[in-house]
Scaffold this motif. Structure first.
Motif, PDB file in Angstrom:
ATOM      1  N   SER A  42       0.841  -1.199   0.000  1.00 48.05           N
ATOM      2  CA  SER A  42       0.000   0.000   0.000  1.00 48.05           C
ATOM      3  C   SER A  42       0.875   1.248   0.000  1.00 48.05           C
ATOM      4  CB  SER A  42      -0.914   0.004   1.228  1.00 48.05           C
ATOM      5  OG  SER A  42      -0.135   0.186   2.379  1.00 48.05           O
ATOM      6  N   PRO A  43       0.407   2.315  -0.640  1.00 50.14           N
ATOM      7  CA  PRO A  43       1.210   3.540  -0.642  1.00 50.14           C
ATOM      8  C   PRO A  43       1.324   4.166   0.742  1.00 50.14           C
ATOM      9  CG  PRO A  43      -0.901   3.911  -1.718  1.00 50.14           C
ATOM     10  CD  PRO A  43      -0.800   2.450  -1.405  1.00 50.14           C
ATOM     11  N   GLY A  44       0.385   3.874   1.640  1.00 46.82           N
ATOM     12  CA  GLY A  44       0.444   4.405   2.994  1.00 46.82           C
ATOM     13  C   GLY A  44       1.557   3.783   3.814  1.00 46.82           C
ATOM     14  N   GLY A  45       2.085   2.666   3.372  1.00 45.15           N
ATOM     15  CA  GLY A  45       3.160   2.000   4.089  1.00 45.15           C
ATOM     16  C   GLY A  45       4.460   2.775   4.043  1.00 45.15           C
ATOM     17  N   ARG A  46       4.597   3.656   3.070  1.00 43.50           N
ATOM     18  CA  ARG A  46       5.826   4.425   2.934  1.00 43.50           C
ATOM     19  C   ARG A  46       5.764   5.767   3.655  1.00 43.50           C
ATOM     20  NH1 ARG A  46       5.524   4.401  -3.042  1.00 43.50           N
ATOM     21  NH2 ARG A  46       4.494   2.424  -3.203  1.00 43.50           N
ATOM     22  N   LEU A  47       4.627   6.125   4.212  1.00 49.45           N
ATOM     23  CA  LEU A  47       4.479   7.408   4.900  1.00 49.45           C
ATOM     24  C   LEU A  47       4.808   7.251   6.376  1.00 49.45           C
ATOM     25  CD1 LEU A  47       1.078   8.594   3.386  1.00 49.45           C
ATOM     26  CD2 LEU A  47       3.352   9.346   2.729  1.00 49.45           C
ATOM     27  N   SER A  48       5.425   8.276   6.932  1.00 45.33           N
ATOM     28  CA  SER A  48       5.682   8.261   8.376  1.00 45.33           C
ATOM     29  C   SER A  48       4.389   8.663   9.097  1.00 45.33           C
ATOM     30  CB  SER A  48       6.807   9.229   8.732  1.00 45.33           C
ATOM     31  OG  SER A  48       6.371  10.561   8.570  1.00 45.33           O
TER      32      SER A  48
ATOM     33  N   LEU B 187      -0.551  12.097   9.924  1.00 47.66           N
ATOM     34  CA  LEU B 187      -1.276  13.044  10.775  1.00 47.66           C
ATOM     35  C   LEU B 187      -1.437  14.395  10.082  1.00 47.66           C
ATOM     36  CD1 LEU B 187       0.221  12.244  14.285  1.00 47.66           C
ATOM     37  CD2 LEU B 187      -2.081  11.758  13.466  1.00 47.66           C
ATOM     38  N   ASP B 188      -0.401  14.854   9.383  1.00 48.68           N
ATOM     39  CA  ASP B 188      -0.506  16.118   8.649  1.00 48.68           C
ATOM     40  C   ASP B 188      -1.586  16.044   7.574  1.00 48.68           C
ATOM     41  OD1 ASP B 188       1.444  17.338  10.157  1.00 48.68           O
ATOM     42  OD2 ASP B 188       3.071  16.933   8.726  1.00 48.68           O
ATOM     43  N   LEU B 189      -1.645  14.912   6.861  1.00 50.82           N
ATOM     44  CA  LEU B 189      -2.685  14.740   5.843  1.00 50.82           C
ATOM     45  C   LEU B 189      -4.079  14.733   6.471  1.00 50.82           C
ATOM     46  CD1 LEU B 189      -1.021  12.041   3.559  1.00 50.82           C
ATOM     47  CD2 LEU B 189      -1.484  14.423   2.971  1.00 50.82           C
ATOM     48  N   ALA B 190      -4.224  14.049   7.595  1.00 47.77           N
ATOM     49  CA  ALA B 190      -5.531  13.985   8.258  1.00 47.77           C
ATOM     50  C   ALA B 190      -5.952  15.363   8.759  1.00 47.77           C
ATOM     51  CB  ALA B 190      -5.480  12.988   9.416  1.00 47.77           C
ATOM     52  N   ILE B 191      -5.019  16.107   9.337  1.00 49.23           N
ATOM     53  CA  ILE B 191      -5.338  17.450   9.837  1.00 49.23           C
ATOM     54  C   ILE B 191      -5.742  18.363   8.687  1.00 49.23           C
ATOM     55  CG2 ILE B 191      -4.321  19.519  10.871  1.00 49.23           C
ATOM     56  CD1 ILE B 191      -2.712  17.580  12.696  1.00 49.23           C
TER      57      ILE B 191
END
Length: 122
Positions: free
Chosen positions: A52-58, A63-67
């Protein structure tokens, strides 16, 4: 690699059962995928889901994307016009409700002290 070759050897034996043949076929696919993969790229095994592409995000990036997304939603809702309060519905005057409540309490207190006026028939 040696384990995969041993699995293939047992799968092509004359007395191999269906499970051994299936394991041999999977071992062949794994070796083929390893041979087809270019150096430096991850090996994609057949039958496995892609990463998944989310596996490469810290976690900070997530959290920044969600905010950012929640801020956008909050701003859109704040820009919406506020509907006027409803003019219909149940309206209960507070003073009358308090008077009734006091009257009911008094009625309960007096009915508890009085003897019942009705009698039951057997």
């Amino acid at each position: 690699m040696e384990e995969l070759i041993n699995v293939i050897r047992s799968a092509v034996a004359s007395d191999a059962n269906n499970e051994q043949k299936a394991a041999g076929a999977q071992a062949c696919r794994t070796i083929l995928a390893a041979l087809d993969t270019e150096p430096g790229n991850p090996m994609k095994l057949p039958g496995t889901p892609s990463p998944s592409p989310g596996g490469r995000l810290s976690i900070d990036q997530v959290l920044d994307l969600a905010i950012a997304r929640l801020t956008t939603i909050a701003n859109e809702r704040a820009a919406m016009p506020v509907p006027p309060p409803a003019q219909h519905g149940l309206r209960v005057p507070v003073q009358q409700a308090q008077l009734r409540l006091g009257a009911e309490r008094g009625a309960k207190a007096t009915s508890a002290t009085k003897a019942p006026t009705t009698t039951r028939k057997p």
